[in-house]
Write a protein that holds these residues in place. Structure first.
Motif, PDB file in Angstrom:
ATOM      1  N   MET C   1      -2.673 -21.535   6.430  1.00  0.00           N
ATOM      2  CA  MET C   1      -3.907 -21.880   5.679  1.00  0.00           C
ATOM      3  C   MET C   1      -4.645 -20.618   5.272  1.00  0.00           C
ATOM      4  O   MET C   1      -4.751 -19.702   6.057  1.00  0.00           O
ATOM      5  CB  MET C   1      -4.816 -22.672   6.619  1.00  0.00           C
ATOM      6  CG  MET C   1      -4.971 -24.111   6.232  1.00  0.00           C
ATOM      7  SD  MET C   1      -6.339 -24.812   7.162  1.00  0.00           S
ATOM      8  CE  MET C   1      -5.755 -26.459   7.368  1.00  0.00           C
ATOM      9  N   THR C   2      -5.187 -20.618   4.102  1.00  0.00           N
ATOM     10  CA  THR C   2      -6.017 -19.475   3.700  1.00  0.00           C
ATOM     11  C   THR C   2      -7.381 -19.642   4.358  1.00  0.00           C
ATOM     12  O   THR C   2      -7.706 -20.698   4.881  1.00  0.00           O
ATOM     13  CB  THR C   2      -6.230 -19.449   2.185  1.00  0.00           C
ATOM     14  OG1 THR C   2      -6.941 -20.646   1.828  1.00  0.00           O
ATOM     15  CG2 THR C   2      -4.909 -19.411   1.441  1.00  0.00           C
ATOM     16  N   GLU C   5      -9.132 -22.653   2.848  1.00  0.00           N
ATOM     17  CA  GLU C   5      -8.666 -23.957   3.315  1.00  0.00           C
ATOM     18  C   GLU C   5      -9.169 -24.216   4.726  1.00  0.00           C
ATOM     19  O   GLU C   5      -9.537 -25.317   5.077  1.00  0.00           O
ATOM     20  CB  GLU C   5      -7.134 -24.002   3.298  1.00  0.00           C
ATOM     21  CG  GLU C   5      -6.580 -24.064   1.888  1.00  0.00           C
ATOM     22  CD  GLU C   5      -5.150 -23.539   1.794  1.00  0.00           C
ATOM     23  OE1 GLU C   5      -4.513 -23.342   2.842  1.00  0.00           O
ATOM     24  OE2 GLU C   5      -4.686 -23.317   0.672  1.00  0.00           O
ATOM     25  N   MET C   8     -12.644 -25.439   4.782  1.00  0.00           N
ATOM     26  CA  MET C   8     -12.679 -26.832   4.364  1.00  0.00           C
ATOM     27  C   MET C   8     -12.545 -27.745   5.559  1.00  0.00           C
ATOM     28  O   MET C   8     -13.282 -28.704   5.740  1.00  0.00           O
ATOM     29  CB  MET C   8     -11.500 -27.064   3.427  1.00  0.00           C
ATOM     30  CG  MET C   8     -11.667 -28.199   2.518  1.00  0.00           C
ATOM     31  SD  MET C   8     -12.431 -27.773   0.955  1.00  0.00           S
ATOM     32  CE  MET C   8     -12.136 -26.079   0.858  1.00  0.00           C
ATOM     33  N   LEU C   9     -11.592 -27.439   6.415  1.00  0.00           N
ATOM     34  CA  LEU C   9     -11.343 -28.246   7.597  1.00  0.00           C
ATOM     35  C   LEU C   9     -12.565 -28.215   8.500  1.00  0.00           C
ATOM     36  O   LEU C   9     -12.975 -29.231   9.054  1.00  0.00           O
ATOM     37  CB  LEU C   9     -10.115 -27.709   8.344  1.00  0.00           C
ATOM     38  CG  LEU C   9      -9.645 -28.516   9.549  1.00  0.00           C
ATOM     39  CD1 LEU C   9      -9.253 -29.919   9.157  1.00  0.00           C
ATOM     40  CD2 LEU C   9      -8.464 -27.838  10.221  1.00  0.00           C
ATOM     41  N   SER C  93      -5.049 -17.479  18.336  1.00  0.00           N
ATOM     42  CA  SER C  93      -5.636 -18.423  17.390  1.00  0.00           C
ATOM     43  C   SER C  93      -4.938 -18.332  16.050  1.00  0.00           C
ATOM     44  O   SER C  93      -4.533 -17.255  15.633  1.00  0.00           O
ATOM     45  CB  SER C  93      -7.117 -18.087  17.207  1.00  0.00           C
ATOM     46  OG  SER C  93      -7.643 -18.748  16.090  1.00  0.00           O
ATOM     47  N   PRO C  94      -4.827 -19.476  15.359  1.00  0.00           N
ATOM     48  CA  PRO C  94      -4.229 -19.397  14.024  1.00  0.00           C
ATOM     49  C   PRO C  94      -5.070 -18.565  13.051  1.00  0.00           C
ATOM     50  O   PRO C  94      -4.585 -18.175  11.996  1.00  0.00           O
ATOM     51  CB  PRO C  94      -4.185 -20.861  13.557  1.00  0.00           C
ATOM     52  CG  PRO C  94      -5.043 -21.624  14.482  1.00  0.00           C
ATOM     53  CD  PRO C  94      -5.150 -20.862  15.741  1.00  0.00           C
TER      54      PRO C  94
END
Lengths: 208, 250, 269
Positions: C1-2, C5, C8-9, C93-94
């Motif tokens: 995910m950028t 994005e 957004m989540l 973490s991602p």
């Protein structure tokens, strides 16, 4: 009897052409590529214990609109692949106006070999809680013919929409959502065991 | 590889090593799978004095996009040592040694991970060395393999690694820190246990051909033992028991 | 995910956090001022002079205290040197990317450092070897393994615990002899940090990741065992009010004593 298999574990002789996901052939033998569950009397098929969602045509998933383009929308479907939702030029069905950040249910219309995923039939979801669980556990949240889903909905009173991509939309009173989520997390952790349905039933009835 | 220190005796008169092991004994190894919440897959490994944490993220979209491969997933492997993992603090950030280890470890996994399942994506493998006691690259790759399995990434096999070396003139299995510092050779190796294919292989020191082959076979045996432990750790993690009531099936 | 994005989540999750906050509820059913379950493991790794791992809920941080000898700063010739560094390694973490420390890891390191330095936790005078020439350097390295919100409190607690169990090596004939101990780390005070997040007007202690991302503002307050506040840091774009700060000060002392007790019990074992 359920058994755990690991990557590289032999599954038997190769006597079929179409191999299910996670099964590969070397020579005339079949092997597991995944860390997962098998039920040998039910044939060669692996239920992975984990894994990101890989889009399948026909699946209904919960997506998040990332970006609007003149031809449609880019939608995050909690997958290594992003989905594209085209606005149909001529359509009798109402196509909702979407904004980045909207949560929608969509259906996987098609996908190609390089990972482009086309989506259709969007419906906006509002005012709820979005949770994510391991996509491999989603079938257990549905249950046989949707029985587990009904159990959770009926005992807690929440509205629940379950996406095949591991996303679940819950809507209702805060404590109802908490109960439902607790049950869902329990299923996620214990999916490989026997007796999950009864245990969840007891848990939900006890909570009330 | 350190210098020779004639003061240190790595083998006593009975051929026992400084930690009491025999020449062909592995150090104790502990494996835990699925220990991190945020990663897609993870594994923690203790191997003698080594403490290693591996995590996998992916498959996920490739960033930056120009690195994407339309036919398969791109693997990224990052081996990193925490500053407090060694006696003399290591400055944070990748050094040349870490970069080399990352490269050869990625190569070891390249054909094992079934990357063709996920075109245009990437799979990231991160290994942090929290405490180092020689053999870290082997411990790291062993843990990474478990983390990949935990993440549900399809692989042709697990990857198991082990090193052999030479101490006080004798070929020995699984050197610890002092043996690596003052010994005469180090040979790390990683295999696909099912086929015996060697996926990672390095050697430094001075060995005769006989010693080289002896070391190779010893490391191979060690790696096979490690792979048995990986298999057991994965199988033991999920107890397929029955909760409370009767059997139920989906 | 950028990054886009990802934001957004968080907006979606944030909606839910705010709605609960309006009813005085938290996402994980905790009390408003409750910490998540805390686990402290002193001497988690053995190479450095001292270390500790702290788990606060799922947030997991290791602090390592390593010692080296260097030249004291010219303005403090008879004091040892304290340096704090933090690694938000991608494994945790991602959203953590490999590379040099970014603004988040720098803020994290500096806030933990501030608590220890301003609180005068270490008796730096005792770490002078030769005034003006040689002094001990204390490196605190914070290594995050799992990020689920509130690194400050977990990191500060790990650092304080690590300092409490740290042993200073021997320095003889211009060489550090790590296998021998010359003294315990000279500790003057026990400092811990308590972080508050503000979600609309709802104040919570020890924000979990969803809360941290949804919060309009946060405030971290470092307290000492002898009744002082030694550091504070506000974060986030939203405002905080003076009376909110007054409320948070009292809670910071109460929670600080709570954290100090857990730490003491963990070290004793």
């Amino acid at each position: 009897m359920r058994e755990i298999v690991i990557p590289g574990e032999p599954l038997g002789e190769a006597n079929q052409d179409r191999l299910p996901y996670g099964v590969f052939r070397e020579g005339d033998k079949l092997y597991s590529a995944l860390y997962g569950l098998v039920e040998p009397d039910k044939g060669i098929r692996i239920t992975p214990l984990n894994g990101r969602y890989l889009p399948r045509v026909g699946d209904v998933v919960i997506g998040i609109v990332i970006m609007a383009r003149h031809s449609g929308y880019v939608v995050d479907i909690n997958s290594p692949y992003v989905g594209h939702l085209s606005i149909p030029r001529h359509s009798n069905l109402k196509f909702p106006r979407l904004n980045p950040g909207d949560v929608v249910t969509v259906k996987i219309a098609s996908k190609n070999e390089v990972g482009d995923v086309a989506l259709e039939s969007p419906r906006r979801l509002v005012k709820g809680k979005l949770i994510e669980i391991l996509p491999t556990k989603i079938p257990r949240v549905f249950g046989k013919s949707g029985s587990m889903l009904d159990l959770i909905k009926n005992t807690t009173g929440v509205q629940m929409i379950v996406g095949r991509n591991g996303r679940i939309w819950l809507r209702g009173e805060p404590d109802a959502i908490i109960k439902a989520e607790r049950a869902i997390r329990f299923i996620e952790e214990n999916a490989h065991k026997y007796g999950v349905t009864d245990a969840v039933k007891k848990m939900l009835e006890g909570d009330i | 590889m350190g210098g020779h220190n004639p003061g240190i005796k790595l083998l006593d008169k009975d051929g026992k090593r400084i930690d009491g092991r025999g020449l062909y004994d592995l150090r104790p190894i502990k494996m835990e799978i699925g220990v991190l919440k945020k990663a897609d897959g993870s594994a923690y490994l203790e191997w003698g004095g080594n403490k290693v944490m591996a995590a996998v993220y992916g498959p996920k979209p490739v960033m930056p996009r120009h690195l994407a491969n339309p036919y398969k997933a791109v693997l990224m492997y990052r081996y990193n040592m925490a500053p407090f993992s060694v006696d003399d603090r290591k400055r944070p950030g990748p050094d040349r040694r870490s970069i080399e280890i990352s490269k050869i470890s990625r190569d070891a996994l390249e054909r094992i991970v079934m990357t063709e399942y996920f075109p245009n994506t990437m799979i990231e493998i991160f290994v942090e060395i929290l405490q180092a006691d020689a053999g870290t690259r082997c411990a790291a790759l062993t843990a990474a393999s478990l983390a990949l399995a935990d993440a549900g990434i399809p692989m042709r096999d697990l990857v198991a690694a082990c090193a052999a070396g030479k101490i006080d003139g004798k070929v020995a299995l699984d050197l610890k820190k002092e043996e690596d510092n003052y010994g005469e050779s180090d040979m790390p190796l990683a295999i696909s246990p099912r086929t015996g294919d060697i996926l990672l292989f390095q050697m430094d020191g001075l060995l005769t051909k006989e010693e080289y082959l002896e070391s190779l076979h010893l490391a191979l045996e060690g790696a096979k033992k490690v792979s048995e432990m990986q298999k057991k750790a994965l199988k033991d993690k999920y107890k397929i028991e029955t909760l409370g009531g009767e059997d139920d099936k989906v | 995910m950028t990054k886009f994005e990802d934001e957004m989540l968080w907006n979606i999750k944030s909606d839910y956090v705010h709605r609960l906050a309006q009813q005085g509820l938290r996402v994980d059913e905790r009390g408003q001022f409750d910490y998540r379950p805390i686990e402290i493991i002193p001497d988690y790794v053995t190479r450095p002079a001292g270390s500790a791992m702290v788990r606060m809920g799922n947030t997991t941080v290791i602090a390592g205290v390593t010692m080296d000898v260097g030249t004291p700063f010219p303005d403090t010739p008879d004091e040892g040197i304290l340096i704090t560094n933090a690694e938000l390694v991608p494994l945790a973490s991602p959203n953590f990317e490999p590379g040099p420390p970014d603004e988040d890891s720098i803020e994290f390191a500096r806030v933990v450092d501030r608590g220890i330095r301003e609180g005068q936790v270490i008796d730096l005078n005792k770490l002078s070897i030769e005034p003006g020439e040689k002094a001990w350097m204390v490196f605190i390295d914070l290594h995050v393994l799992d990020y689920d919100g509130n690194l400050f409190d977990a990191g500060a607690l790990a650092a304080m615990t690590a300092l409490n169990v740290a042993k200073v090596p021997k320095y003889e004939d211009e060489k550090i002899i790590r296998e021998e101990v010359s003294m315990n780390m000279p500790i003057k005070r026990q400092v811990v940090e308590t972080t508050f997040a503000k979600i609309d007007d709802f104040l919570v202690v020890d924000p979990v990741l969803d809360e941290e991302k949804s919060a309009d503002a946060r405030l971290t307050i470092a307290t000492t065992d002898d009744g002082y506040i030694c550091a504070s840091q506000k974060g986030g774009p939203g405002p905080i009010k003076v009376d909110e700060i007054e409320q948070m000060i009292d809670l910071a002392f109460e929670k600080g004593d709570y954290l100090r007790k857990i730490m003491k019990d963990a070290i004793k074992k």
